[in-house]
Design a protein around this motif. Structure first.
Motif, short mmCIF file in Angstrom:
data_model
loop_
_atom_site.label_atom_id
_atom_site.label_comp_id
_atom_site.label_asym_id
_atom_site.label_seq_id
_atom_site.Cartn_x
_atom_site.Cartn_y
_atom_site.Cartn_z
N ILE A 165 1.07 5.91 93.40
CA ILE A 165 1.24 6.37 94.77
C ILE A 165 1.28 5.21 95.76
O ILE A 165 1.94 5.26 96.78
N GLY A 166 0.58 4.11 95.45
CA GLY A 166 0.60 2.95 96.33
C GLY A 166 -0.13 3.22 97.63
O GLY A 166 -1.14 3.89 97.67
N THR A 167 0.40 2.70 98.74
CA THR A 167 -0.27 2.82 100.03
C THR A 167 0.18 4.05 100.81
O THR A 167 -0.32 4.30 101.90
N ASP A 168 1.11 4.81 100.29
CA ASP A 168 1.59 5.99 101.00
C ASP A 168 0.53 7.09 101.02
O ASP A 168 -0.35 7.14 100.17
N VAL A 169 0.64 7.96 102.01
CA VAL A 169 -0.25 9.10 102.15
C VAL A 169 0.58 10.37 102.03
O VAL A 169 1.72 10.42 102.50
N PHE A 170 0.02 11.38 101.40
CA PHE A 170 0.76 12.63 101.20
C PHE A 170 0.06 13.79 101.89
O PHE A 170 -1.17 13.82 101.99
N PRO B 81 1.46 5.07 106.52
CA PRO B 81 0.47 4.87 107.57
C PRO B 81 0.82 3.69 108.47
O PRO B 81 1.50 2.75 108.05
N ALA B 82 0.34 3.74 109.71
CA ALA B 82 0.53 2.62 110.64
C ALA B 82 -0.04 1.35 110.03
O ALA B 82 -1.07 1.38 109.35
N LYS B 83 0.63 0.24 110.28
CA LYS B 83 0.28 -1.01 109.60
C LYS B 83 -0.96 -1.67 110.18
O LYS B 83 -1.82 -2.16 109.44
N ASP B 84 -1.07 -1.75 111.51
CA ASP B 84 -2.17 -2.51 112.08
C ASP B 84 -2.84 -1.83 113.28
O ASP B 84 -3.37 -2.48 114.16
N PHE B 85 -2.79 -0.50 113.30
CA PHE B 85 -3.55 0.22 114.32
C PHE B 85 -3.88 1.61 113.80
O PHE B 85 -3.29 2.10 112.84
N ILE C 19 3.87 -0.87 113.72
CA ILE C 19 2.98 -1.96 114.10
C ILE C 19 2.59 -1.83 115.56
O ILE C 19 3.19 -1.09 116.33
N ARG C 20 1.58 -2.59 115.95
CA ARG C 20 1.08 -2.55 117.31
C ARG C 20 2.12 -3.05 118.30
O ARG C 20 2.90 -3.96 118.00
N ASP C 21 2.14 -2.46 119.49
CA ASP C 21 3.07 -2.85 120.55
C ASP C 21 2.41 -3.91 121.42
O ASP C 21 1.42 -3.64 122.10
N ASP C 22 2.97 -5.11 121.43
CA ASP C 22 2.38 -6.21 122.18
C ASP C 22 2.52 -6.05 123.70
O ASP C 22 1.90 -6.78 124.46
N ILE D 178 -7.23 7.29 116.05
CA ILE D 178 -6.88 8.40 115.17
C ILE D 178 -5.86 7.91 114.14
O ILE D 178 -5.15 6.93 114.40
N PRO D 179 -5.75 8.56 112.99
CA PRO D 179 -4.74 8.16 112.01
C PRO D 179 -3.33 8.39 112.55
O PRO D 179 -3.07 9.35 113.27
N ALA D 180 -2.41 7.48 112.18
CA ALA D 180 -1.02 7.60 112.60
C ALA D 180 -0.13 7.23 111.42
O ALA D 180 -0.43 6.32 110.66
N GLY D 181 0.98 7.95 111.27
CA GLY D 181 1.88 7.67 110.16
C GLY D 181 3.31 8.01 110.49
O GLY D 181 3.59 8.79 111.41
N PHE D 182 4.24 7.40 109.72
CA PHE D 182 5.67 7.64 109.91
C PHE D 182 6.20 8.51 108.79
O PHE D 182 5.92 8.29 107.61
#
Length: 223
Positions: A45-50, A67-71, A161-164, A174-178
């Motif tokens: 499954i790796g790093t993905d979330v189902f 999942p979001a990479k750094d937030f 990724i985070r918006d600079d 909160i959790p965030a994912g694409f």
């Protein structure tokens, strides 16, 4: 000798294909990556979330998130929701205070990609009281659907990724994912057609020891 040369050339070509990767960045919103061909044969499954939709029946499949990479908070054992509503935001892009904030409170927000960064969308969802946010492509002109090779298209991902451009004092808790574009499009269109304000989901679903060919996948998406 000629046969050995052909075998060597073939082996090199396979290694190149297995390790190929494409990455880049667009503004402060995200970076683009393709999974290597090794992923097609990897049953882990790796790093993905189902997550799985349990209502309405037309959408009862298992879906994959990046999942979001750094937030944001992680989708892990401390975040376990069963039968929680997945609610499309109004407006769909989720870049301003939601008109349906009451419906989002304590639920999971489904947001369209575009108009502002993933980080900004996640902040707005959290401020509306959502427990998590899922961001998806929706428009038919999305990058994913413009890729001519359909095999690569199904493995196209966006790293959130985070918006600079947003002050560093701002955080997402909160959790965030694409979600892959075709899935987001089908979920929204089906809910609209059925006149349903939300779908009920279980998230995350533990599939650590489940091979991809055993999953109840959406018929419109090849994993």
């Amino acid at each position: 000798m000629q046969v050995q040369g052909i075998k060597l050339l073939g082996s090199c070509l396979i290694l190149v294909l297995v390790n190929i990767g494409i990455s880049g960045g667009i503004g402060g919103e995200h970076s683009l990556t393709f999974k290597s061909l090794r992923s097609y044969f990897d049953t882990s499954i790796g790093t993905d979330v189902f997550f799985e939709i349990i209502y309405p029946p037309e959408l009862e499949y298992t879906y994959k998130l990046r999942p979001a990479k750094d937030f944001g908070a992680p989708f892990n054992a401390s975040f376990l929701e069963e039968g929680i509503p997945l609610v499309p935001t109004d407006p769909p892009h989720g870049c301003q205070i939601a008109k349906n904030a009451k419906e989002l409170k304590g639920r999971i927000a489904l947001v369209e990609r575009g108009d502002c960064s993933f980080f900004a969308k996640s902040i707005m969802a959290e401020e509306a009281g959502a427990k998590a946010v899922i961001i998806a492509d929706y428009h038919s002109s999305s990058i994913e659907e413009s890729i001519t090779n359909s095999l690569w298209a199904e493995y196209y991902y966006i790293e959130m990724i985070r918006d600079d451009t947003i002050p560093s004092t701002k955080t997402v808790n909160i959790p965030a994912g694409f979600l892959l574009g075709k899935n987001g499009k089908m979920i929204r269109q089906t809910l609209k057609r059925l006149n349903q304000p939300f779908a009920l989901i279980n998230i995350p679903v533990n599939l650590t020891y489940t091979s991809l060919d055993k999953l109840h996948q959406p018929p419109w998406l090849f994993w």
